[in-house]
Design an enzyme around this catalytic site. Structure first.
Site, mmCIF file in Angstrom:
data_model
loop_
_atom_site.group_PDB
_atom_site.id
_atom_site.type_symbol
_atom_site.label_atom_id
_atom_site.label_comp_id
_atom_site.label_asym_id
_atom_site.label_seq_id
_atom_site.Cartn_x
_atom_site.Cartn_y
_atom_site.Cartn_z
ATOM 1 N N GLU A 167 0.834 -1.198 0.000
ATOM 2 C CA GLU A 167 0.000 0.000 0.000
ATOM 3 C C GLU A 167 0.873 1.255 0.000
ATOM 4 O OE1 GLU A 167 -3.487 0.868 2.937
ATOM 5 O OE2 GLU A 167 -1.646 1.565 3.884
ATOM 6 N N ASP A 187 -5.381 -4.716 -3.909
ATOM 7 C CA ASP A 187 -5.731 -3.305 -4.083
ATOM 8 C C ASP A 187 -4.491 -2.450 -4.281
ATOM 9 O OD1 ASP A 187 -4.925 -3.517 -1.346
ATOM 10 O OD2 ASP A 187 -6.049 -1.698 -0.868
#
Length: 683
Positions: free
Chosen positions: A103, A276
């Site tokens: 991330e 993600d």
């Protein structure tokens, strides 16, 4: 074996406030950068400011993040690796501030892509991509035995359990698993059996001491992992272990027999991807390409863009059921194994994972698994659209672009299916109820045969409670709508945006309040191919806070929606949030104090909801901390007692006040910086 992000626990001046920040010190620009003005902002009405004002706000924030004195990065040669946070004492998804995540790397790329857009200097972006490839995408030496992978037998089944006390989980070769339909395509396309994807967690300073491949050296950064034990395992119940298991630490079988049950154990390596983050890297590459092309400099980043397409090709593993079972109505471990691509749900699942035998193994072997549980907060229609349509981002494999075109439509359907009566997006769905192909509750609504789950993947806290998953997801939808004007995306945003605005307040002097925790009730209707009003699915806001990163994410969502739709309320609210953020500047960035009542879990035993270690199991961490059934989160992380902020936690554990911290999370600070630049670009 797999892991996943945890929602971050939360116990929880106006734009011209930039005057003070911009006036302190001199902005330092890397070589080749154009010195865009960072002059103090004039007194102006909202909506009348110049793009240069917001560019100045971006550059002020950018320079704070890149200032070595502020401690956002560790330098390795000419490359930088971002920390999860400047502060070391922080427990949320990572269990230490000087770890980092995929991330953080994706936000590092975003920060430098935006810098390239504003200054025309693309070297920092290329360096960020090179750092990602060097340090958080495993190299050949880190994943040495993929040649032993058999796509006809991707992995051996092990059931997940509802509580860590259900582990180790017995490996069961009697449960049929499906075939992996993309492995041979990928290896032939790229000439390698290795996976091109980020592992999610890295010990940047080698705080745990595992070193390279668990050898106990001072090698840094070091690949580590945490979550492995079912839906109820919070970060407070994890045992941090090396991603490469050599039995040097832990017990007689290293850490393996905390997680899986087998008659014997092999030295091995294992990595887990957070889809993600990889999708965000692709999303950023799309914007970088778009901006660089406008400057006539697209060739300067063509290598990174090509590698983003490659990353997207491998990211398809997250579209598949964990054990490649057929999608739909799979309610026992004996449900059909998949063949071809009927094991693909075509959504971004919570993870994919891969591993294999130690390099010294006489008989190499390897495994790969997908994810049975897609979560709304991970979907990224802009990345899917780019991978399906952009000539430079279409994957090279024979079916990659086609798969992403299918995924784009499936993701939009998924979000339509999950949209509540109020507008918030509910959790997700599962093809493997409870992680063991169990039977979902009676009358569970279905999406392509997968059962609705308001808290997919984890339950401590419920995985869709955090408002950040709303803004992260809708920001991508808003960007996709801005680029394509797809009416499906607009209809989702038309309902979501008023709900978010109605639950947002902005005061004076930097004060604001946005949703923090959400609660869900009811359920959606069965998906029939058309959106429903979902009058029986509801969301309520449990509490609010002033999380600066999520406020920036919300602002970006509102501004992209406003730019695409002309909605003035969305633009005004987005601008007011940017204004409020700048009322919270400090020497390191933009931040607010946070109280952390959850830090009372540092010393919880298993009976108090803390760490579970089976009776009779004993071992050692790399620093010598003992691991046994009496261990706590703190007792196997004794280094925390030397942290400069530890006294505040110890006082709390002794009965004192709830501790307060002002955190500078890397992703949050980068989100804020890029939010300023978004306004400059759009308006």
């Amino acid at each position: 074996m797999r892991t996943r992000f945890r929602a971050r626990p939360r116990k929880w001046g106006p734009l011209r406030g930039l005057l003070a920040a911009a006036a302190v010190g001199v902005l330092v620009f890397p070589a080749g950068a154009s010195a865009v003005s960072a002059a103090p902002l004039a007194e102006q009405d909202l909506g009348s400011r110049l793009a240069a004002d917001y560019e100045a706000a971006f550059l002020t924030q950018y320079n704070k993040i890149k200032d070595p004195a502020n401690g956002y990065f560790r330098q390795f040669g000419d490359l930088l690796v971002p920390y999860h946070s400047v502060e070391t004492l922080i427990v949320e998804a990572p269990d230490h501030g000087h770890e980092t995540t995929s991330e953080a790397f994706s936000y590092y790329l975003w920060l430098e892509a935006t810098y390239g857009q504003i200054t025309g200097n693309w070297e920092p972006f290329n360096k960020a991509w090179r750092s990602m490839e060097t340090y958080i995408i495993p190299a050949q030496k880190d994943q040495p035995t993929n040649s032993g992978y058999n796509p006809a037998k991707p992995a051996t089944y092990a059931a997940e359990h509802g509580d860590p006390s259900g582990y180790p989980s017995r490996l069961d070769s009697g449960v049929s698993v499906g075939q992996d339909p993309i492995a041979n395509e990928l290896s032939s396309t790229y000439g390698t059996n290795n996976i091109y994807g980020m592992h999610w967690l890295l010990d940047v300073d080698n705080v745990y001491g595992y070193g390279f491949c668990g050898d106990g050296s001072k090698n840094a950064p070091a690949y580590i992992n945490t979550f492995q034990r079912g839906e109820q395992e919070s970060v407070w119940e994890t045992v941090t272990h090396p991603s490469c298991e050599t039995f040097k630490f832990g017990g007689k079988n290293g850490f393996l027999d905390l997680f899986t049950g087998d008659s014997s154990y092999s030295k091995q390596w294992r990595y887990t991807n957070a889809p993600d983050a990889d999708a965000r890297a692709v999303q950023v590459a799309y914007w970088a390409k778009t901006w660089a092309d406008k400057q006539g400099k697209g060739s300067q980043i063509s290598s990174a863009v090509a590698n983003a397409a490659k990353m997207g090709d491998y990211l398809r593993y997250s579209m598949y059921d964990k054990y490649f079972k057929k999608i739909g109505n799979c309610t026992s471990p004996s449900c059909p194994a998949g063949s071809g691509k009927n094991s693909a749900h075509y959504l971004l699942g919570w993870y994919y994972s891969w591993g294999g035998a130690d390099a010294s193994a006489q008989y190499p072997w390897a495994f790969r698994i997908g994810s049975s549980a897609p979560h709304q907060g991970y979907q990224n229609p802009l990345a899917a659209w780019a991978l399906a349509n952009d000539p430079q981002l279409k994957p090279k494999s024979a079916t990659g672009a086609t798969d992403w075109a299918t995924s784009l439509n499936r993701q939009l359907e998924f979000l339509q299916w999950l949209q509540s009566a109020e507008g918030g997006i509910a959790g997700g769905a599962s093809n493997s109820w409870g992680g063991s192909y169990g039977t979902p509750p009676a009358n569970s609504p279905k999406f392509y045969g997968m059962a609705y789950d308001y808290q997919p993947v984890w339950h401590d806290p419920p995985s869709n409670r955090w408002f950040g998953f709303q803004t992260w997801g809708m920001e991508r939808v808003a960007q996709y709508y801005y680029v394509t004007k797809d009416s499906r995306a607009k209809s989702i945003l038309d309902k979501w945006v008023p709900w978010a605005i109605n639950n947002t307040t902005v005061g004076t002097g930097g004060s604001f309040a946005i949703p923090a925790d959400l609660q869900w009730s009811g359920q959606p209707n069965n998906w029939t191919g058309n959106p429903s009003t979902n009058t029986n699915l509801h969301v309520s806001v449990l509490n609010k806070n002033n999380d600066v990163g999520i406020a920036a994410s919300l602002a970006k969502t509102l501004l992209y929606y406003a730019a695409g739709s002309g909605n003035t309320q969305a633009r005004t609210t987005g601008e007011k949030l940017l204004d409020a953020l700048l009322g919270n500047t400090d020497s390191k960035g933009i931040a607010v104090p946070e109280t952390r009542a959850d830090y009372n879990r540092f010393d919880d035993t298993y009976s108090q909801g803390g760490l579970y270690v089976p009776n009779g199991w004993t071992g050692k961490m790399a620093n010598g901390d003992t691991i046994n059934s009496s261990s706590t989160f703190l007792s196997i992380r004794s280094f925390y007692k030397q942290d400069p902020d530890w006294s505040k936690v110890q006082s709390y554990l002794n009965g004192g006040a709830v501790p307060t911290f002002t955190y500078h999370r890397f992703w949050s600070q980068a989100e804020i910086a890029t939010a300023f630049a978004v306004h400059a670009e759009l308006f």
